[in-house]
Design an enzyme around this catalytic site. Structure first.
Site, mmCIF file in Angstrom:
data_model
loop_
_atom_site.group_PDB
_atom_site.id
_atom_site.type_symbol
_atom_site.label_atom_id
_atom_site.label_comp_id
_atom_site.label_asym_id
_atom_site.label_seq_id
_atom_site.Cartn_x
_atom_site.Cartn_y
_atom_site.Cartn_z
ATOM 1 N N GLY A 246 20.031 -49.713 93.013
ATOM 2 C CA GLY A 246 19.012 -48.679 93.126
ATOM 3 C C GLY A 246 19.516 -47.453 92.136
ATOM 4 C CE LYS B 212 27.765 -47.973 89.990
ATOM 5 N NZ LYS B 212 28.255 -47.661 91.607
ATOM 6 C CG ASP C 269 26.745 -51.176 101.425
ATOM 7 O OD1 ASP C 269 26.402 -51.846 102.138
ATOM 8 O OD2 ASP C 269 26.372 -51.014 100.032
#
Length: 918
Positions: free
Chosen positions: A615, A633, A731
């Site tokens: 996302g 990233k 997570d």
């Protein structure tokens, strides 16, 4: 390394005799010098007062040679070698001297083996060695052990050996005549080297001799840790003799080694006679080699390791011994477990040594080497010598150096008679009277010092100020004099001070009294006749003092009021300029790790290789100018949620550092281009391994899965317990557990992570985030987030490691893995739960324990779940149990095929001296 000397086998007597002769043959001194009182060759005053000049590589005059158990002030020069040994009395303050039984003494036995130092008292006892080269250089350290029934109990002990605060190896002897030698290449971070023997409840530790040799710094290198000897082989030996100093300048011990279906070749011409080489290999070793009898065959040999988590560095040494004709060539390559290893095309030089080694450590349950000739070679491959070293990770940090300096000065100041040796806090237990904090992630700190009734005299030592983490100080019932010093009030963490029963005088410092009255300090000062415990004890020597103080106080108040008014006016004007966005805040903190966008384009080769997407945007593979691989990233400009995660992850990674958490290399923030640069994990993520998505990887073994579980659990435990305030990942899943090329696991992706900003906070009410299948059901229903939410998710990870199935099992009508497992657990059917790819190659008891640990993470009510600290402890025990089981299984397999093995000398891991032939 250890060598067996057993009288029960026909060949043992010969091997023993060879070894003991060589042990007595080792080193002669070219320059005779008096042995310093501390056991180091050379002038004692020069050793103490100045660091000596660097020595030549083959000059071992600075070596330490200790005959353990030799009476104090004794030393001797071996009649055959000129090697000078000294008593160990100046290196250690505990233990008793013993002689071995006359039954095991002989004229061929080296004198250092005829006596031992035994340690009947204390959990650990440590030698302190200070070689003249100091810290930052490589040393070969060798410890020797021969029981010889010195205590007349005829019970061979077993104990642990430590280098500093880290485990070196276990010492296990088969019988009273068994000689065990342990050898390690170690570069200490301090001038002192501690060698510690630890009692583990299987008899009193003892030691026969201890030796230290200086090594060339650049010869043997590791990424981290030290190198324990596993094998050192002299291939093709024609004399069947052990080779060491003076033939070997470093005093490495080389054992003869030959293979069936191979022949020896040798030369009488010296090797490297006109060249200085990095490894300084002994010519006597390099003048022999082995080659296959069949010129088209390869040299094949295996090392059966058993434990696939162990890491090794391998060094193969080659030298051409034959003068080749113009039409002759000798070219060869090497494979390890079927994969290319070392250099692609090796051409040994005539009478000149060449070493091939791996730059990165290798591991595997079996190391299978093949040396085969290339297509353009007319001659078969050769091997002159080989060394294999096992990596010993130095994961335990020594005590904070400031604390070490402080407690060492206190020891000297008061001439403390306690058994204070080695590191103050480790291994196993701290010094008597000390308590240390140790969370496993940082250097231990001394938090309590109890010297009550220790015969202390003189004033209170200012070295106590070095113990900045001290919480409890007990100096009661001694003969301390002078005043109670004001500097004790500067120990900000001090909560208890006891100086009762001394001869202190004067008054108690006001700050200590104030802290006592507030209840933040427990102060005990009774039974000091000349010490006034009240704040009113000080004489008022200056009557003008109170008036001056009052005037000064008034002026100070007026001045402060003016400063405050001016500051408020200035603050209004400056508010906008002082407010920074979150990006600016963390950018300032990480300025030294900032990359320009053009650098990112170059590092990623114009974003050529995509590693994954999410996302937040896309992750790319990159390679920096120094060759370091990274994962980058890059934030998608259209991702609103990604921006929030991006900032959160950046802020978190600036403050957390742990070997089991993915580390941040740097960042890019240039206009709308924002990226985070991480260390590259070549093994990908755990999900791909378990799902079989990457067909290039072999299935994980049970030991590898356990090691991954321990690594990941330690990362989460650090976030929960090692961070202040604690951090909840939110997570945890197999896709967020990354693996290095060596399968070291690290937790990653902290975009959803949450700090508990208040220490007393037990939970946070927040929107539910995470991945379906891993989300804590209580958190999902109530929005109440706690550390136990991560524990639940990690329980799912453990089930995936056991079963090889995902959290939501699609081929079972999308059933949740907990429901699927529970149905088999209720029937006690562990076989149907375990991943079939493991093929029964595991210990069922170990699987049950991991399964029980997983289920303890998964109760629907969070308060009923275990902590991550409990999980780490259980998993470590399971891993050790599985290693022991695997070792037993491997030994049984070795026994069944012993008739096909080569009978050689037994070394460090109780394996054969050389690899088995294939």
């Amino acid at each position: 390394m250890f060598v067996e000397c057993r009288g029960t086998y026909a060949w043992s007597s010969k091997v023993c005799l060879i070894f003991l002769q060589v042990f007595a043959l080792t080193i002669s001194m070219e320059e005779s010098v008096a042995l310093a009182s501390d056991g180091v060759f050379g002038n004692s005053e020069s050793v103490i007062n100045r660091k000596p000049a660097r020595r030549k590589l083959d000059d071992i005059a600075g070596s330490i040679n200790i005959d353990c158990g030799l009476p104090e002030d004794c030393k001797y020069i071996d009649a055959e070698t000129g090697l000078q040994y000294t008593s160990d009395a100046s290196f250690i303050r505990s233990g008793i001297n013993k002689n071995i039984s006359s039954k095991f003494s002989s004229t061929t036995l080296h004198k250092s083996l005829t006596n031992v130092r035994s340690f009947p008292q204390g959990k650990r006892n440590c030698y302190t060695l200070r070689p003249p080269e100091g810290h930052g250089t490589m040393y070969l350290i060798r410890a020797s052990f021969m029981y010889g029934n010195y205590d007349e109990l005829n019970q061979v002990p077993q104990f642990d050996l430590y280098i500093g605060v880290n485990m070196w190896d276990s010492v296990k002897l088969d019988n009273a005549s068994h000689l065990v030698m342990k050898e390690i290449l170690h570069a200490p971070s301090d001038d002192d080297i501690y060698v510690c023997l630890v009692n583990i409840g299987y008899g009193e530790p003892f030691i026969s001799s201890l030796e230290v040799r200086h090594f060339h710094d650049s010869s043997y290198k590791t990424e981290s840790g030290s190198l324990a000897l596993y094998r050192r082989l002299d291939a093709g030996s024609t004399t069947n003799e052990i080779v060491r100093f003076k033939d070997d300048a470093y005093d490495r011990i080389w054992f003869p080694y030959n293979l069936p279906d191979c022949e020896s070749l040798n030369t009488t011409v010296p090797i490297d006679s006109h060249a200085e080489t990095e490894y300084k290999l002994p010519s006597k070793v390099m003048t022999t080699a082995i080659r296959p009898m069949n010129s088209s065959a390869s040299l094949d040999f295996d090392f059966d390791i058993g434990d696939s988590t162990l890491e090794f560095y391998v060094y193969m040494h080659f030298a051409e011994l034959e003068g080749l004709q113009e039409n002759q060539t000798r070219n060869f390559s090497i494979t390890l477990n079927g994969n290319p290893w070392g250099e692609a095309n090796i051409v040994p030089k005539y009478l000149h040594s060449r070493t091939v080694n791996n730059k990165q450590p290798v591991r595997g349950s079996k190391l299978k080497f093949s040396i085969y000739k290339t297509l353009n070679s007319s001659l078969p491959p050769i091997l002159n010598a080989m060394e294999i070293y096992m990596v010993k990770g130095l994961l335990q940090a020594p005590t904070c150096q400031e604390d070490v300096n402080g407690i060492s000065r206190i020891k000297s100041f008061y001439l403390v008679e306690k058994n204070w040796q080695g590191d103050p806090c480790a291994p196993v237990q701290p010094w008597d009277g000390l308590t240390c904090s140790n969370n496993g992630y940082e250097s231990p700190r001394i938090i309590s010092l109890k010297l009550s009734s220790s015969g202390l005299r003189g004033t209170i030592s200012p070295s106590l100020l070095n113990l900045t983490a001290l919480q409890f100080l007990d100096l009661s019932n001694n003969s301390l004099t002078g005043e109670l010093p004001e500097f004790l009030s500067r120990l900000s963490f001090l909560t208890a001070l006891n100086v009762t029963g001394n001869k202190l005088s004067g008054s108690v410092p006001p700050d200590l009294i104030a802290r006592s009255e507030k209840g933040s300090l427990s102060l005990s000062v009774a039974n000091n006749p000349d010490l006034c415990p009240s704040a009113q004890c000080k004489e008022n020597k200056n009557s003008v003092g109170p008036i001056v103080a009052a005037v000064v106080s008034s002026l100070v108040i007026i001045f402060l009021a003016l400063v405050i008014i001016w500051s408020l006016k200035r603050r209004k004007k400056a508010t906008k300029s002082l407010v920074r966005s979150p990006e600016e805040t963390w950018s300032l903190k990480m300025e030294n790790q900032r990359f320009r966008y053009l650098e990112i384009v170059s590092i990623t080769n114009d974003f050529q290789t995509v590693l994954g997407t999410g996302g937040f945007g896309t992750v790319y593979h990159g390679c920096m100018l120094n060759g370091t691989q990274v994962a980058i990233k890059m934030l998608s400009q259209s991702s609103k949620q990604g921006m929030k995660e991006f900032r959160n992850e950046a802020r978190l990674l600036m403050r957390v550092h742990h070997r089991n958490l993915a580390s941040l290399v740097g960042y890019c923030h240039e206009g709308t281009n924002m990226g985070l640069i991480y260390e590259y994990m070549a093994g990908g993520n755990l999900q791909n391994y378990l799902s079989g998505a990457d067909i290039s990887t072999s299935p994980l073994s049970w030991i590898e899965r356990l090691q991954i579980a321990v690594d990941a659990a330690q990362g989460l435990e650090y976030m929960h317990c090692g961070c202040k305030p604690p951090i909840i990942h939110r997570d945890v899943k197999t896709a967020n557990i990354l693996l290095s090329e060596k399968l070291q696991a690290k937790i990653a992706d902290f975009g959803f992570s949450r700090f508990f900003s208040i220490e007393s906070e037990t939970h946070a009410t927040t929107a539910v985030v995470g991945t379906i299948g891993y989300i804590d059901p209580e958190y999902y229903i109530s929005n109440r987030l706690t550390e136990k939410s991560d524990v639940y998710s990690f329980g799912i990870v453990l089930l995936e490691l056991i079963t090889g199935k995902p959290a939501i099992i699609k081929d079972e009508d999308n059933i949740h893995i907990v429901q699927w497992v529970r149905s088999f657990v209720e029937r006690g059917d562990i076989g149907s739960i375990v991943d079939p790819r493991l093929q029964g190659n595991l210990n069922t008891n170990s699987v049950w324990r991991v399964l029980e640990t997983a289920m303890a993470c998964l109760p629907p009510i969070s308060i009923q779940r275990v902590t991550m600290s409990h999980v780490v402890m259980q998993l470590k025990e399971c891993l050790e149990e599985e290693k022991a089981h695997d070792q037993t299984r491997r030994m049984e397999e070795q026994a069944t095929k012993s008739s096909n093995l080569i009978d050689l000398y037994s070394l460090d891991l109780e394996l054969e001296m050389g690899p088995e032939a294939r």
